[in-house]
Design an enzyme around this catalytic site. Structure first.
Site, PDB file in Angstrom:
ATOM      1  N   GLY A   1      -5.472  16.558 -44.510  1.00  0.00           N
ATOM      2  CA  GLY A   1      -5.285  15.116 -44.662  1.00  0.00           C
ATOM      3  C   GLY A   1      -6.040  14.585 -45.864  1.00  0.00           C
ATOM      4  CB  SER A   2      -7.562  11.272 -46.417  1.00  0.00           C
ATOM      5  OG  SER A   2      -6.441  10.566 -45.937  1.00  0.00           O
ATOM      6  CB  VAL A   3     -10.605  16.053 -46.464  1.00  0.00           C
ATOM      7  CG1 VAL A   3     -11.490  17.050 -47.165  1.00  0.00           C
ATOM      8  CG2 VAL A   3     -11.368  15.360 -45.361  1.00  0.00           C
ATOM      9  CG  ASP A  63      -9.124   8.586 -43.321  1.00  0.00           C
ATOM     10  OD1 ASP A  63      -8.696   8.476 -42.155  1.00  0.00           O
ATOM     11  OD2 ASP A  63      -9.967   9.426 -43.662  1.00  0.00           O
TER      12      ASP A  63
END
Lengths: 674, 157
Positions: A298-300, A583
């Site tokens: 994901g957003s990482v 996020d």
């Protein structure tokens, strides 16, 4: 008459003498036959009856943490067995044995009787009894109760680092974790001993003056793990996972400059001292979620996207990225953002974790370069940590990318990675652009030999140091003003990135409303001493809300234990309430992909970089060049800046450049030279 | 002193020594054998006797003593290493058993120490004794200086 009687007497004596001689000859021949002709055969039979070959188990090597604290040791326990043929009364024997061993006497009696009927000479009563039980049975002084010493593995810290250490099977073979992967080194080599046994199979004497073949103990292994940090990581992970109802989770704590792993926690844990109760538990033990179970980050992953943009494009942190009011359609697929941003500076794309912004940046980077940078960060390949079943994650070859793959990967979809891979990727940013190999073993010590340090693997430079430093600033912004505010530390600066990815249900063919919530960060932000990656699987809240607090608690304790000096004044004010934590990297919720007809070229490039309106009127970074350190410090203090000085002399270069917008909490790296 | 038989009288003399009895006395007991023997103790004074020296006997005696001592010495020389090695072997075996027992004891103690010092147990103790980390607001940094941050940064590099 006298002469005849004399002859008769002589004849009788003569016959008697011949008879005696014949008997002696027969005996002599028989003796020769037995002792000379068939000597080897009877000697072999005698050896088989009286000589016992005893295998001497080699003591298994110990596993210790980085400070020499034992994590896995060995212990000598007795196992008790009987020879049912020599038991005078089975019923009495059963009751005698069952008491100290806490067994059912009737059940034991049945076993003894059964073994006696089958004329078996050996029956285990119980394996690995406690020293107290052994003492109690030995005090009975019955020669039909016999003991066999066994060396068994013990984990004195219980569940601590269970997934990392693994466990051994009943026959002391490594079955998971390090016990499995380092089996050859830890096991050693068994010895053998010949003894002369009496009719009761008791040792009379040893045939060899010493050990016939001495057992060679296994090597001791020193890990890079710090058991105190490991404990803190496991404790915080468990608290968060249970509060959130997660089914799994993991925490990795790493030193970014050397790659040494300080903690590798996986939830749920287990007690390696106890055997698995069922098959499910056995399977659970084999899954180390930190290294074996990849997930969509994901957003990482936007960290990789932004880094690639900084390295390969003209995008700068202050460049405004159009965010399409929270909606973008690519090749018929609609991607929605969690907030409707019209446009954001690239720094804020990361801080607020804008999906549309990340997609736009990814499109600017392009497929080739994005793929290259994903590989540079180590995704799609194993880290090489000595643990079994390490996953390399999933990164499709560039040729297999679909038209929307670039957009998906830019925000952390269509790719999977392990928590360890994420920690290593962020370590690249934390250590100034070097890809390090995670290091779990610090030293080995073979019996009788000196400690042998594990050789270091040279790191590989994958980013420019300036890019890494800039990314550190941007990631610090995530913690200061973005989705990762819950990760702010007391007395330490920190940087990081939150991540929330929906979990795909392969059975229902849809995304669920439970998430892989993650946070990957480092601290202190100026000179990172640790990188911490947290993943919670099955969370019902976003990464900034559930994973970031775990990061904060683990990092806080780790820095304290490592005696890292604080770089910020400690403030009692709790300013960690996240302004926003959403996020979520949502790709095409609920609607299957439509037929892909458009090409990347048709979408065109994102709009040209423009200065962010919000930053145009803001303060700018002063020019330090040509000034000595005291002057630079005074000027920076007046401007509310923090300085990262390198070298000595007068300021020759600085980063960011003079005139760049001054972001809150910004630091300026100033290079001094004579 | 010696005991000598002083005389063995003949049957006639014995008969003359006793009073005449009638032959018809069928109830007279016959003489017991040697009843007519008288023992006389005569003291012999041999204080003035001097033992004459016998050099050959002396030589034989000393030779025997020397031979016996030599045999004993040889026996000791031959047997001593074996006996000593056997004693040492017993001692070594005892020490080996003691060493093994101590090694096992040390393993047990190490195991107990490791379990006693496990972080989980220490934290449990700390909680029971209310030894908690101070809250962030309870920590005050003494003598903060403006260049503190930069100095720390420089030290960290």
């Amino acid at each position: 008459m006298d002469g005849q009687a004399e002859r008769l007497r002589t004849t009788r004596l003569f016959l008697l003498a011949w008879g005696g001689l014949l008997w002696a000859i027969v005996i002599l021949l028989r003796l020769v036959h037995l002792q000379v002709v068939r000597h080897a055969e009877y000697a072999q039979q005698a050896r088989a009856q009286h000589i016992r070959n005893i295998e001497l188990p080699a003591p298994r090597g110990a596993i210790l943490d980085r400070a020499g604290r034992p994590l896995a040791l060995r212990r000598r326990l007795d196992s008790v067995y009987v020879d049912p043929r020599h038991i005078p009364d089975s019923r009495k024997a059963a009751y005698l044995l069952a008491g100290p061993l806490k067994l059912d006497p009737e059940d034991l009696y049945q076993k003894l009787e059964s073994a006696r009927r089958q004329r078996r000479g050996f029956l285990w009563v119980q394996r690995r009894i406690s020293p107290e039980q052994s003492e109690s049975l030995r005090s009975l002084r019955h020669n039909w109760i016999r003991f066999q010493p066994e060396i068994v593995r013990q984990y004195p810290k219980g569940t601590l680092a269970a997934h990392l250490l693994g466990a051994v099977s009943f026959d002391q073979q490594g079955s998971s974790g390090l016990e499995y992967s380092l089996e050859r080194e830890l096991r050693g080599r068994n010895g053998r001993l010949k003894i002369l046994a009496d009719v009761f199979d008791r040792e009379v004497t040893r045939l060899d003056p010493g050990w016939a073949e001495q057992p060679e103990p296994g090597a001791n292994i020193g890990l890079s793990i710090d058991e105190r940090i490991q404990f803190a990581a496991e404790r915080e992970l468990q608290i968060a996972a249970e509060a959130e109802g997660c089914w799994a989770g993991s925490v990795v704590v790493m030193k970014p400059d050397t790659g040494e792993l300080l903690a590798l926690a996986s939830f749920p844990g287990f007690d390696p001292n106890q055997p698995p109760r069922n098959r499910q538990e056995a399977e659970l033990r084999a899954h180390n979620h930190a290294v074996s179970v990849p997930f969509e980050p994901g957003s990482v992953f936007k960290v990789v996207t932004i880094t690639a943009a900084l390295e390969t494009t003209n995008l700068r942190p202050e460049t405004v990225i159009p965010c399409g009011n929270g909606r973008i359609t690519l090749y018929g697929r609609t991607v929605r953002d969690h907030h409707s941003y019209a446009a954001l500076p690239m720094a804020d794309v990361l801080a607020h974790s804008s999906n549309i912004g990340a997609i736009q940046v990814g499109l600017k980077v392009g497929e080739d370069r994005m793929y290259e940078y994903v590989r540079r960060f180590g995704f799609g390949s194993r880290t090489g940590v000595p643990l079994p079943a390490e996953s390399k994650g999933r990164l499709r070859e560039l040729a297999a990318w679909q038209k929307t793959s670039l957009a998906s990967i830019a925000m952390g979809h269509e790719i999977s990675a392990t928590t360890l891979q994420l920690a290593r990727a962020v370590a690249v940013i934390a250590n100034g652009g070097l890809l390090v190999k995670p290091k779990l073993i610090l030293w080995r010590q073979r019996p009788g030999a000196a400690i042998q340090p594990e050789p270091d693997q040279p790191p590989v430079r994958v980013l420019r140091a300036e890019t890494a430093n800039l990314m550190r600033r941007l990631m610090e912004g995530v913690v200061l003003r973005g989705t990762g505010r819950a990760a702010r530390l007391d007395g330490y600066s920190a940087g990081g990135k939150t991540g929330t990815a929906q979990i795909y249900d392969p059975v229902a063919h849809k995304y669920l409303h439970v998430y892989n919530a993650s946070f990957v960060g480092f601290a202190p932000a100026v000179s990172p001493a640790i990188v911490v990656a947290v993943t919670l699987r099955g969370a019902r809240h976003y990464g900034g809300a559930v994973a970031a607090p775990v990061f904060r608690k683990v990092a806080q304790e780790a820095l304290r234990l490592m005696n890292v000096p604080k770089d910020l004044p400690e403030s009692p004010a709790d300013d960690r309430t996240p302004v926003e934590t959403n996020d979520l990297a949502v790709a095409d919720l609920g609607s299957p992909p439509e037929e892909e007809t458009a090409t990347v070229a048709e979408l065109g490039d994102p709009p040209a970089a423009q200065p962010a309106p919000g930053y145009a009127s803001a303060a700018v970074i002063p020019d330090f060049q040509g000034k000595p350190l005291p002057a630079v410090l005074r000027q920076a203090l007046a401007a509310g800046l923090q300085i990262e000085p390198v070298g000595s002399g007068v300021a020759r270069a600085q980063f960011p450049e003079p005139g760049a917008p001054l972001l809150p909490g910004a630091r300026v790296r100033v290079v001094f030279a004579p | 002193m010696a005991t000598l038989v002083t005389g063995v009288p003949s049957s006639e003399a014995a008969a003359a020594a006793w009073p005449e009895v009638e032959a018809s006395d069928a109830f007279r007991l016959p003489l017991l054998p040697w009843e007519d023997v008288y023992l006389h103790v005569k003291r012999i004074d041999n204080r003035r006797l001097v033992r004459a020296g016998d050099p050959a006997a002396w030589r034989m005696c000393w030779r025997a003593i020397r031979g016996a001592l030599l045999a004993l010495g040889l026996l000791v020389v031959i047997l001593t290493p074996g006996v000593l090695s056997r004693i040492e072997a017993h001692r070594l075996a005892g020490l080996a058993r003691q060493h093994q027992a101590l090694v096992e004891k040390r393993s047990e103690l190490e195991l107990e120490e490791a379990a006693a010092l496990s972080p989980a147990r220490l934290e449990q103790w700390a909680r029971s004794l209310e030894l908690l980390d101070p809250a962030p607001g309870q920590i005050h940094t003494l003598n903060p200086s403006p260049a503190h941050g930069a100095a720390v940064h420089a030290r960290l590099r």
